[in-house]
Design an enzyme around this catalytic site. Structure first.
Site, mmCIF file in Angstrom:
data_model
loop_
_atom_site.group_PDB
_atom_site.id
_atom_site.type_symbol
_atom_site.label_atom_id
_atom_site.label_comp_id
_atom_site.label_asym_id
_atom_site.label_seq_id
_atom_site.Cartn_x
_atom_site.Cartn_y
_atom_site.Cartn_z
ATOM 1 N N LYS A 3 -7.685 -0.367 11.177
ATOM 2 C CA LYS A 3 -7.058 -0.799 9.912
ATOM 3 C C LYS A 3 -5.811 0.044 9.670
ATOM 4 O O LYS A 3 -4.764 -0.458 9.259
ATOM 5 C CB LYS A 3 -8.065 -0.655 8.765
ATOM 6 C CG LYS A 3 -7.637 -1.325 7.470
ATOM 7 C CD LYS A 3 -6.706 -0.478 6.617
ATOM 8 C CE LYS A 3 -6.298 -1.208 5.352
ATOM 9 N NZ LYS A 3 -5.368 -0.418 4.526
ATOM 10 N N GLU A 46 0.825 -1.217 0.000
ATOM 11 C CA GLU A 46 0.000 0.000 0.000
ATOM 12 C C GLU A 46 0.857 1.263 0.000
ATOM 13 O O GLU A 46 1.614 1.505 0.941
ATOM 14 C CB GLU A 46 -0.931 0.005 1.229
ATOM 15 C CG GLU A 46 -1.899 1.175 1.178
ATOM 16 C CD GLU A 46 -2.976 1.142 2.255
ATOM 17 O OE1 GLU A 46 -3.198 0.069 2.854
ATOM 18 O OE2 GLU A 46 -3.587 2.188 2.489
ATOM 19 N N ASP A 89 3.881 -13.947 12.130
ATOM 20 C CA ASP A 89 2.590 -14.376 11.598
ATOM 21 C C ASP A 89 1.585 -13.239 11.785
ATOM 22 O O ASP A 89 1.041 -13.040 12.867
ATOM 23 C CB ASP A 89 2.156 -15.632 12.379
ATOM 24 C CG ASP A 89 0.838 -16.193 11.894
ATOM 25 O OD1 ASP A 89 0.060 -15.452 11.258
ATOM 26 O OD2 ASP A 89 0.575 -17.378 12.166
ATOM 27 N N HIS A 139 -2.370 10.840 0.406
ATOM 28 C CA HIS A 139 -2.562 9.456 -0.026
ATOM 29 C C HIS A 139 -2.542 9.351 -1.543
ATOM 30 O O HIS A 139 -1.871 8.500 -2.111
ATOM 31 C CB HIS A 139 -3.935 9.023 0.498
ATOM 32 C CG HIS A 139 -4.075 7.567 0.699
ATOM 33 N ND1 HIS A 139 -3.314 6.871 1.603
ATOM 34 C CD2 HIS A 139 -4.887 6.665 0.106
ATOM 35 C CE1 HIS A 139 -3.665 5.604 1.563
ATOM 36 N NE2 HIS A 139 -4.610 5.450 0.662
#
Ligand code: NDP
Length: 414
Positions: A255, A78, A271, A368
């Protein structure tokens, strides 16, 4: 002849590739790409191996945690995640960086029993030391390191159902496999003693491995061209409150935090699914899903805090196998699982700060989209030498979509 349904796993990698290429009409160039990315280590790590899927790795800078400066490898697809982490960290570094605290570092393994009555509960309480002994005998190497099963707690789930929660110190490893081995041994022992065991497995809700990071930022460092530091600080605190009362906002708030946390987890061979599931479960532990971090604005200071389960490792799993992970550990200079958890929690808070500051001021899209346009340029076929020029053109426009980017690329090439 083996195919998808019959003996696919018995094929060699080359045979699998040829089957995939035939079945899905891959071009010679596409087949070559599959071949090029074959990695002998990866080949041993998963079943039905075909090729290796690469992700970009960058480095976040400016992170100061407990007075120590870190350079942090991050793996993510991202755009804007690494830049945002570095920006958030830089802002916090101006006021001395992040401070961390952790209580314990234990994994929880559960052995769930059904058909339990009071006599069995009494028996279990009397046999705690035997339970621990059975667990430790199943994985003596952990005890030799000073770790191993330390405590067994009973937790009632519903009438007749009880979880025996084993608290297990797995030292420098995340320790899923050791915990599962120990739980199964305890489960078998209890079955041999006539009890009804439903399951014996680790829990990813690692509430005995909570990591906290905090920071303070002076209002003066939050000033923008159009807003005072007090205004920005108060808006960030309000956004934090919103994530405490509205699960819709909390999910996106978290998130953003996990954008940073996952990227470091992947770079360090940990993990990330385990940490993700634990983090989200912890976010809802009070019965309502909430933001994992909180910010308050007091006396011209913005004060942030994050707490989440971070049972990470610096050995075990893929960590000992993937050469890039060793390089990343070297870059980060982390010498213990605890230190790694401290850095990761701080990255999560830095990431969160950058996102909230953007939301509180210009909105998230300005910064962004600058970075997203690089991906857009690539996706419409821009060559590396064309990307900067195309991104510059896109940035000047108000309505940018895929078709528009194609047109702009064509214009650029004229
Ligand atoms: P283990 O406990 O099996 O592995 C730890 C390994 O590291 C052991 O081989 C241990 O050696 C070795 N080791 C060397 N030094 C140390 C030390 N100082 N402290 C602790 N261990 C040391 O579990 P892992 O950490 O490998 O388990 C993590 C993996 O399990 C992850 O890849 C995860 O994806 C996977 N997994 C996750 C599950 C989940 O989250 N629900 C379930 C199952 C697997 P020795 O054997 O000699 O003790």
């Amino acid at each position: 002849m083996a195919d998808w349904r019959h003996g696919f796993y018995k094929l060699t990698r080359a045979q699998r590739q040829s089957l995939v290429a035939r079945q899905f009409d891959l071009s010679a160039q596409q087949e070559q790409l599959l071949n090029q990315q074959v990695d002998p280590v990866n080949q041993e790590m998963v079943e039905n191996y075909l090729t290796s899927y690469h992700l970009p790795q960058g480095i976040a800078v400016n992170l100061v945690v407990d007075q120590q400066e870190y350079v942090v490898p991050m793996v993510t697809e991202e755009p804007s995640v690494i830049a945002a982490a570095s920006n958030g960290a830089k802002l916090v570094a101006k006021s001395g960086g992040f401070q961390t605290t952790a209580d314990t570092a234990m994994m929880i393994g559960q052995v769930v029993l059904t058909q339990v009555d009071n006599t069995i509960i009494d028996w279990l309480k009397q046999h705690e030391s035997e339970l621990l002994q059975v667990a430790n005998q199943a994985k003596p190497s952990m005890q030799r390191r000073g770790g191993g099963a330390k405590k067994a707690q009973l937790r009632s789930l519903k009438h007749g159902w009880v979880s025996i929660d084993l608290m297990i110190d797995t030292d420098e490893a995340m320790g899923a496999n050791s915990v599962n081995t120990m739980c199964e041994a305890v489960g078998n022992w209890l079955s041999d003693n006539g009890l009804h065991v439903l399951t014996a497995i680790l829990s990813n809700l690692a509430t005995q491995s909570l990591q906290t990071a905090t920071c303070k930022i002076n209002a003066a460092d939050l000033v923008t061209e159009s807003m005072s530091g007090d205004e920005v600080g108060q808006r960030i605190a309000d956004l934090s409150e919103l994530a405490q009362i509205d699960p819709y906002r909390a999910t996106t708030h978290n998130k953003g935090i996990m954008n940073g946390i996952d990227a470091v987890l992947i770079a360090t061979g940990n993990d990330w699914r385990a940490i993700e599931s634990g983090a989200h479960a912890y976010a809802a532990i009070g019965g309502v899903y909430k933001g994992l971090s909180t910010w308050r604005f007091e006396k011209s200071q913005l004060i942030g805090s994050i707490t989440l389960p971070l049972p990470v490792g610096i050995v075990g799993g893929s960590i000992d196998i993937v050469p890039l992970v060793k390089i990343n550990q070297r870059i980060m200079k982390v010498n213990s699982a605890q230190q790694l958890a401290q850095v990761i929690a701080s990255v999560g808070l830095a990431q969160n700060l950058a996102a909230l500051r953007a939301l509180a001021t210009n909105g998230i899209q300005v910064g962004h989209m600058k970075l997203q346009y690089r991906s857009l340029a690539l996706s419409v076929g821009a060559k590396p030498a064309e990307i900067d020029a195309l991104v510059a053109r896109l940035q000047n426009e108000q309505h940018v979509d895929h078709q528009f980017a194609i047109q702009e690329l064509e214009q650029l090439r004229k």
